[in-house]
Structure formats: C-alpha cells, structure tokens
Design a protein around this motif. Structure first.
Motif, PDB file in Angstrom:
ATOM      1  N   ALA A  52       0.827  -1.204   0.000  1.00 16.03           N
ATOM      2  CA  ALA A  52       0.000   0.000   0.000  1.00 16.03           C
ATOM      3  C   ALA A  52       0.863   1.256   0.000  1.00 16.03           C
ATOM      4  O   ALA A  52       0.567   2.226  -0.714  1.00 16.03           O
ATOM      5  CB  ALA A  52      -0.934  -0.002   1.209  1.00 16.03           C
ATOM      6  N   ASN A  79      -2.383  -1.889  -5.271  1.00 12.52           N
ATOM      7  CA  ASN A  79      -3.630  -2.443  -4.761  1.00 12.52           C
ATOM      8  C   ASN A  79      -3.298  -3.634  -3.862  1.00 12.52           C
ATOM      9  O   ASN A  79      -2.270  -4.287  -4.042  1.00 12.52           O
ATOM     10  CB  ASN A  79      -4.508  -2.889  -5.933  1.00 12.52           C
ATOM     11  N   THR A  80      -4.158  -3.917  -2.892  1.00 10.07           N
ATOM     12  CA  THR A  80      -3.892  -5.004  -1.950  1.00 10.07           C
ATOM     13  C   THR A  80      -5.157  -5.823  -1.716  1.00 10.07           C
ATOM     14  O   THR A  80      -6.270  -5.397  -2.040  1.00 10.07           O
ATOM     15  CB  THR A  80      -3.417  -4.452  -0.588  1.00 10.07           C
ATOM     16  N   GLN A 135      -7.590  -3.848   0.390  1.00 10.54           N
ATOM     17  CA  GLN A 135      -8.345  -2.870  -0.396  1.00 10.54           C
ATOM     18  C   GLN A 135      -9.461  -3.551  -1.190  1.00 10.54           C
ATOM     19  O   GLN A 135     -10.590  -3.055  -1.244  1.00 10.54           O
ATOM     20  CB  GLN A 135      -7.412  -2.119  -1.352  1.00 10.54           C
ATOM     21  N   GLU A 136      -9.154  -4.696  -1.805  1.00 10.64           N
ATOM     22  CA  GLU A 136     -10.176  -5.430  -2.551  1.00 10.64           C
ATOM     23  C   GLU A 136     -11.297  -5.887  -1.619  1.00 10.64           C
ATOM     24  O   GLU A 136     -12.479  -5.869  -1.985  1.00 10.64           O
ATOM     25  CB  GLU A 136      -9.547  -6.637  -3.245  1.00 10.64           C
ATOM     26  N   GLN A 167     -13.627  -2.946  -0.876  1.00 16.63           N
ATOM     27  CA  GLN A 167     -14.525  -2.673  -1.996  1.00 16.63           C
ATOM     28  C   GLN A 167     -15.664  -3.690  -2.045  1.00 16.63           C
ATOM     29  O   GLN A 167     -16.825  -3.323  -2.261  1.00 16.63           O
ATOM     30  CB  GLN A 167     -13.760  -2.679  -3.312  1.00 16.63           C
ATOM     31  N   VAL A 197      -4.070   1.860   3.928  1.00 11.17           N
ATOM     32  CA  VAL A 197      -4.931   1.275   2.902  1.00 11.17           C
ATOM     33  C   VAL A 197      -6.121   2.180   2.612  1.00 11.17           C
ATOM     34  O   VAL A 197      -6.542   2.331   1.459  1.00 11.17           O
ATOM     35  CB  VAL A 197      -5.392  -0.132   3.330  1.00 11.17           C
ATOM     36  N   GLN A 208      -4.806   5.028   0.432  1.00 15.29           N
ATOM     37  CA  GLN A 208      -4.368   4.517  -0.863  1.00 15.29           C
ATOM     38  C   GLN A 208      -5.541   4.080  -1.738  1.00 15.29           C
ATOM     39  O   GLN A 208      -5.506   4.201  -2.963  1.00 15.29           O
ATOM     40  CB  GLN A 208      -3.409   3.339  -0.648  1.00 15.29           C
ATOM     41  N   SER A 209      -6.620   3.593  -1.123  1.00 20.50           N
ATOM     42  CA  SER A 209      -7.722   3.020  -1.888  1.00 20.50           C
ATOM     43  C   SER A 209      -8.705   4.053  -2.423  1.00 20.50           C
ATOM     44  O   SER A 209      -9.575   3.716  -3.231  1.00 20.50           O
ATOM     45  CB  SER A 209      -8.476   1.996  -1.031  1.00 20.50           C
ATOM     46  N   THR A 210      -8.591   5.308  -1.994  1.00 18.29           N
ATOM     47  CA  THR A 210      -9.603   6.310  -2.360  1.00 18.29           C
ATOM     48  C   THR A 210      -9.742   6.464  -3.873  1.00 18.29           C
ATOM     49  O   THR A 210     -10.860   6.506  -4.397  1.00 18.29           O
ATOM     50  CB  THR A 210      -9.273   7.674  -1.735  1.00 18.29           C
ATOM     51  N   ASP A 256      -8.969   4.366  -6.398  1.00 16.34           N
ATOM     52  CA  ASP A 256      -9.548   3.192  -7.044  1.00 16.34           C
ATOM     53  C   ASP A 256     -11.024   3.032  -6.705  1.00 16.34           C
ATOM     54  O   ASP A 256     -11.845   2.688  -7.566  1.00 16.34           O
ATOM     55  CB  ASP A 256      -8.788   1.932  -6.642  1.00 16.34           C
TER      56      ASP A 256
END
Length: 449
Positions: free
Chosen positions: A279, A284-285, A288-289, A292, A318, A321-323, A325
């Motif tokens: 991350a 992507n991790t 994170q998946e 979602q 995470v 970092q995920s914002t 995506d």
C-alpha cells in the motif's frame, strides 16, 4: 498521562489553502482588470458620439473641455486604461507569488530527501566513521540517560525514524543500485506476494444502536473492530448510517491495523506486513479489494451515498491509498480518518477530505520519512502522549481516542470545517442505522472454514 499540545496543520485554514486564496485573488483581480478595460473601451465611444460632435456648433468651448476631460479620464496616467493594466499586473503578481511559495515548499521537501540520501551514502561508504561519530553519541545517550533502553530512547526521538528511513536509499545506492525512496519501496513490495481477497460475512446484518456522533465515537468504533474478541473473527466492518426515515445518509468503514509480521516472500493474512509495504508503494492489496467488496455487499455502490474510511496504522495506509480506485469503481468516497498512519506520500483526490491524527511519540507515522501534505483537503492533527513504549504510543484506546475527543471540542478552523463536512456520518438514527462485520482473507491462506 493525558494527551497534550494538540496542533493542527493543513485543511481549510492551512498554508496551501492560503496559496489557493492567492490564486483566487489573482483570478478575481484579473477579472476586475478586464472589466475596467471594457469600461475604458466603452468610454472612448463618447469621444466620437454624434450628439456630442453636433453640440460643438452651439458650445465649441464646452465640447473641447469635455473631450479633454474624457481623454485624461480614459487614457491619462491615472486613467481607466492605465488602471486596468496596473490591476492586471497585480493579479499576475499574486498568481506568481503562489507559484513561488509552492516551488519553495517542494524544493525544501526534495532537499530534505536529498540530504538524507547523501547521509545514507556517507554511512555506507564509511561505516566506521558513522559508528564513531553520530552512532557513538546516540549509544552513549541511550546507556547514560535511558539505562540502555533503546525503545524508550526511540519514542523520545521519533524523528530518528524519518532520518533512518530517508537514509536507506542512499545506503542501498552505495552497493551500486541507484534508488530513491519510491524505488526502494517498489523493490521491497515485490518481495511480498499479494493474492486474491476472500470476503466472508460475520453474523447477520444487525442494528447499530450507537451510531457515531463525532470523531471520538468514530475512533471508539475503530478500536472495537481492532480488538473484537476471540469469538469474533471480523477484521473490517461497514456501518450503514440511516436517518429516522430509514434513508441511507452514509457508510463508515472501520479498518484496523497490522496483525501479522511475515518475512519477505511469505504471506499470513490480509492484515500482514506485506499489505503495509504494498500500500505504501502505491499498489492495490487484498485488504483494499476486501473493502470494496464489503461496500458492494452493503449497498454503497447502488445508493451512491457518501463513504468514510476510518483506519488505524495499516488501516489508514490502505484507506488513503484506496480512495482513487474506489472512486473510479463508482464508490462515493468523500472522507478519510487515519490514526497513527504514515500517509504523507500517498496521493488522495482533491475532493476527498482527509483528517490524519498522529501522536508525535508514535514512531509508525514516521515510517514514510515525510510530513503530510498541507492541502485544503489534508488536515493533520498532532499531539503529545508518551507512555514510554512504542505499543502504548501507537494504541487506539486511551491514546488516539482521547485525541479525537479533544478534536471534537477544537475551535481550529480546519478541524471545525472537517467536522461540519462529515454530518452524513454523524447524524444516524440508532433505531435505523445498521452494521455488517466482515472477515477479509487471502485466498488459500487464512480463509474461514
């Protein structure tokens, strides 16, 4: 020992917001200059107005005076045309000032990175000198003033973590592999395989009888998810905030921190060290998946309601970092709260509001060797709370929860603006709001039976 010395940087009242004000003033000033020039241009038509010229037959002297006065008012040294030019120059000067300030900040940050890089190179090429110099002085301090307790010395000097992390690329480069910090993270991330996320619902969807009312409640909820108990395997949850009529106003995702510490090449869970490294490197991790997928199951994609991600340590990394995506995949992420997370080098969309809470004596936020950006959407609140141990300084309960409570009462304009903007997540009805808990695993590694 309670928290103290709470300070706030960035956000609506931060330096970068003032830079934006300079740009806005420059644009406004440019608009005024344009309007003034249009007025001057319109005024010139009166110099050749037929009625004015015709009146010269009756009062030639008056017309001459009128023409002369208009010419001075329009084109004289202090006339509208000259004034328009001056206003335009002032607008450009304001824009240039903003650019100069931003360049100075960027150069200062790059200069700090470069200084640490060269320090690392110097240590790697002359380790004996480093030991006899700075290293010897530190060791002497540890053993004379801290009874040899390196952990206690480190939590008293957390800035040393920034220095050591920042020096590492220079030390690696001394081996003939020229790298910067971003490349170092990429190389380290490549040693940790990621995998596929498997998400399992834990217990049925239940009523959330205590929806959050402020920042302290948000951190209390995160603390509960961080230590759910032996019979609860959940490692994230989604709180579905609803009003008295049952309408969804927002979703809050609680994302705890690191639980497993495998060596490079190994994996343990969706909350292991490899997720941290991936991350921070911008990858992507599985976690994170999992977030979602949890949001999809909770209905966030269908409703389009605002989403807030709340994360501690790894969870904050995470979350930030995920914002990008998540938004690209149709999730309306509007807010992030991080606690004890190194997120200074993570880019976040400009319309996502981020509040980062950091204990100055917590070494974890220093692991990216970077200060957080001072942007209109990036607010950082720091505080002092030194328990003498790294685990105590990094804990959520009695540490970050207390800091959040102080921020609930803060009159700082940046914090106040953040609180005002998050009403979709703090006005839930206790009879309507709901919660769903989830377990995110790596496929084939730590799936539930």
């Amino acid at each position: 020992m309670s928290i103290s010395n709470v300070r706030v940087e960035g956000g609506a009242g931060g330096v970068e917001a003032h830079y934006d004000d300079l740009a806005a003033m420059g644009d406004l000033t440019g608009d005024v200059a344009g309007d003034t020039l249009k007025t001057a241009a319109a005024g010139h038509k009166f110099l050749v107005e037929p009625d004015v010229l015709a009146s010269s037959l009756l009062n030639p002297g008056g017309v001459v005076k009128f023409e002369a006065a208009m010419a001075v008012a329009l084109d004289g040294p202090n006339g509208l045309t000259a004034t328009s030019a001056g206003i335009g120059l002032r607008g450009e000067a304001l824009k240039a000032t903003r650019i100069a300030y931003e360049m100075a900040d960027e150069l200062a940050a790059k200069g700090l990175d470069a200084g640490r890089w060269f320090a690392g190179l110097a240590v790697a090429t002359n380790p004996l000198g480093a030991v006899l110099g700075g290293g010897g002085a530190i060791a002497t301090d540890v053993y004379l003033n801290y009874d040899g307790d390196w952990e206690k010395w480190l939590v008293d000097h957390p800035g040393m973590v920034d220095t050591l992390i920042g020096m590492s690329p220079g030390m690696i480069s001394a081996l003939g592999i020229p790298v910067d910090l971003a490349t170092t993270l990429d190389l380290l991330a490549a040693t940790y395989p990621d995998g596929e996320a498997v998400v399992t619902d834990i217990d049925p969807l239940s009523r959330d009888s205590d929806p959050p009312r402020g920042l302290e409640d948000l951190l209390d909820g995160l603390n509960t998810r961080n230590d759910p108990g032996e019979d609860d395997p959940s490692n994230i949850d989604v709180r579905i905030i609803k009003d008295a009529d049952g309408n969804v106003t927002g979703y809050v995702v609680d994302v705890p921190g690191t639980k497993d510490w495998p060596l490079p090449g190994q994996v343990a869970s969706a909350n292991d060290l490899g997720v941290n490294v991936d991350a921070m490197a911008g990858n992507n991790t599985v976690l994170q998946e999992g977030i979602q997928e949890a949001l999809r199951r909770a209905g966030a994609h269908d409703t389009g309601a605002p989403v807030m991600l709340v994360g501690h340590s790894q969870g904050g990394i995470v979350a930030a970092q995920s914002t990008t995506d998540l938004r690209a995949n149709g999730y309306n992420v509007t807010h992030v709260v991080t606690a004890g997370s190194p997120v200074g080098r993570i880019e976040v969309p400009g319309d996502v509001q981020v509040l980062s809470i950091e204990n100055r004596n917590d070494i974890v936020p220093h692991l990216d060797a970077s200060d957080n950006p001072d942007g209109p959407n990036r607010t950082t609140a720091t505080f002092d709370h030194n328990t003498g141990t790294s685990s105590g300084n990094h804990a959520i309960g009695g540490n970050y929860t207390d800091a959040a409570g102080a921020l609930d009462k803060s009159t700082d304009p940046s914090v106040r603006r953040y609180r005002e903007s998050m009403s979709a997540f703090t006005g839930g009805d206790p009879d309507q709001s709901q919660m769903q808990k989830y377990h995110v695993a790596r496929k084939g590694v730590n799936e539930l039976p």
